[in-house]
Design an enzyme around this catalytic site. Structure first.
Site, PDB file in Angstrom:
ATOM      1  CB  CYS A  67      -0.940   0.009   1.207  1.00 21.78           C
ATOM      2  SG  CYS A  67      -2.153  -1.328   1.182  1.00 21.78           S
ATOM      3  CG  HIS A 100      -6.262   1.846   0.207  1.00 27.38           C
ATOM      4  ND1 HIS A 100      -5.113   2.411  -0.311  1.00 27.38           N
ATOM      5  CD2 HIS A 100      -5.851   0.793   0.974  1.00 27.38           C
ATOM      6  CE1 HIS A 100      -4.061   1.744   0.125  1.00 27.38           C
ATOM      7  NE2 HIS A 100      -4.488   0.751   0.904  1.00 27.38           N
ATOM      8  CB  CYS A 160      -0.591  -0.235   7.771  1.00 28.69           C
ATOM      9  SG  CYS A 160      -2.261  -0.120   7.092  1.00 28.69           S
TER      10      CYS A 160
END
Length: 391
Positions: free
Chosen positions: A89, A347, A377
């Site tokens: 991510c 996201h 994270c």
């Protein structure tokens, strides 16, 4: 040490799975952002020395170096190289770090850091699931299994583990999710995202559409706390649900990073200066807790405290992550994700890093603030931290 400056930022509005940008090929969608960065900076496209693009699921339309393919789909000349990276991510946040390091080292003067992810066209986990369907191996190796016997490396179980460790309840997670939507609604209605967003033509999954896509599609303008609370948890007896976790999203984003030499030679006006960059590895089992020690280490290295930071962007992969981060760091909740986050805005995995940096720099300017911190994270138990100073 030489300085690195951000002179242009851009992002597409997030698109829902199967939504308004699902008909875009990811390389073409990323090219829209590259073109916007050229327009917003006003530089000669040939001055760009490299494009570093984050992308997590590098298969199918996002394979074969999607960063280079985006360059070839854009107005950038063939002389501009590109590479694609995966730090899960945090991929495009890492792209920003690599771009800054190239500039700080003096080896380059103009670099674009960007990211793209079409989670409609390349479903999350495709590089894992497709080989397994073909009878090929799993990414967990025998030596990893030996070191972590019987462990399921799952972000979902990690999110639940963080909630339990930090004493977070389902009600707290749902309230945070509702507040994320409310902040995004207020920002969208006030036009706070307008300067960030690159409008693109609406293209549904069938390629058809009308008008321009310029509003984040994930915002639930009519959503209620009761509606969020009614969504079943992802794990029986758990507190993580699809409503208090980030939304699947299609999108692209990017920033242009330059040296002081380029600032002067090209007559550019800096938006922000890179003040600190770092990355940290942490427990891969709980996995999503890494932003906490990464932030603490970054602040110590930068000679700062959390009170010195005016605004923070902590990616809302799951509501438990930023809530645990707030508890552990003692940060001010009023400074966190002030325009909402991934729970409401989406996201888009590899695009989220430079997407959040675009929003952070914009919010600092709108509020007349100085320092901003970005962290998120990342799969495998990692976290990048970027601190910028608005200029």
């Amino acid at each position: 040490m030489a300085e690195a400056y951000i002179v242009a930022t851009a992002r597409t509005a997030g698109g829902r799975k199967g939504g308004k940008v699902s008909g875009w090929h990811p390389a073409d969608l990323a090219a829209e952002v590259l073109n916007a960065l050229l327009d917003r900076s006003g530089i000669d496209p040939a001055a760009v020395e490299d494009v570093i693009m984050g992308c997590v699921d590098q298969i199918g339309e996002q394979s074969m170096n999607v960063g280079r393919n985006a360059v070839l789909a854009s107005r950038l000349p063939e002389s501009v190289p590109a590479t694609t990276l995966d730090r899960q991510c945090g991929s495009s946040q890492q792209a920003l770090h690599f771009a800054a390091q190239a500039v700080m080292s003096g080896t380059m003067d103009v670099v674009i850091a960007a990211g793209v992810e079409s989670m409609t066209r390349v479903p999350m986990g495709s590089p894992i699931s497709l080989p397994q369907k073909a009878g090929l191996g799993f990414y967990v190796s025998p030596r990893m299994e030996q070191r972590y016997p019987g462990v399921e490396f799952s972000q979902f179980s990690g999110a639940e583990a963080i909630a339990k460790k930090y004493g977070l309840t389902r009600a707290e997670l749902d309230q945070f999710a509702y507040d994320s939507h409310q902040r995004s609604i207020a920002a969208a209605k006030a036009g706070l995202f307008d300067a960030e967003i690159v409008p693109v033509a609406v293209r549904g999954a069938d390629g058809a559409g009308e008008g321009m896509h310029s509003v984040d599609e994930g915002i639930r303008f009519e959503g209620t706390l009761e509606g969020i609370a009614s969504v079943k948890p992802l794990v029986e007896g758990g507190c993580i649900s699809a409503a208090n976790a980030s939304q699947i999203c299609d999108g692209a984003s990017g920033v242009m990073v330059v040296s002081e030499k380029a600032l002067k030679a090209l007559g550019l006006k800096p938006l922000a200066r890179i003040h600190h960059i770092s990355v940290l590895g942490h427990d891969p089992v709980i996995m999503l807790e890494a932003p906490i020690p990464a932030t603490q280490a970054a602040l110590k290295k930068a000679g700062m405290t959390i009170a010195d930071i005016d605004l923070y962007e902590v990616n809302e992969a799951f509501a438990s992550v930023p809530l645990a981060w707030l508890k552990a760091t003692g940060a001010d909740p009023a400074r966190l994700n002030v325009n909402g986050g991934a729970i409401s805005l989406g996201h888009p995995l590899g695009a989220s890093g430079t997407k959040l940096m675009t929003t952070l720099i914009s919010a600092l300017g709108q509020r007349g603030k100085r320092f901003g911190l970005l962290t998120m994270c990342e799969g495998g138990g990692m976290a990048n931290v970027t601190i910028v100073e608005r200029l």
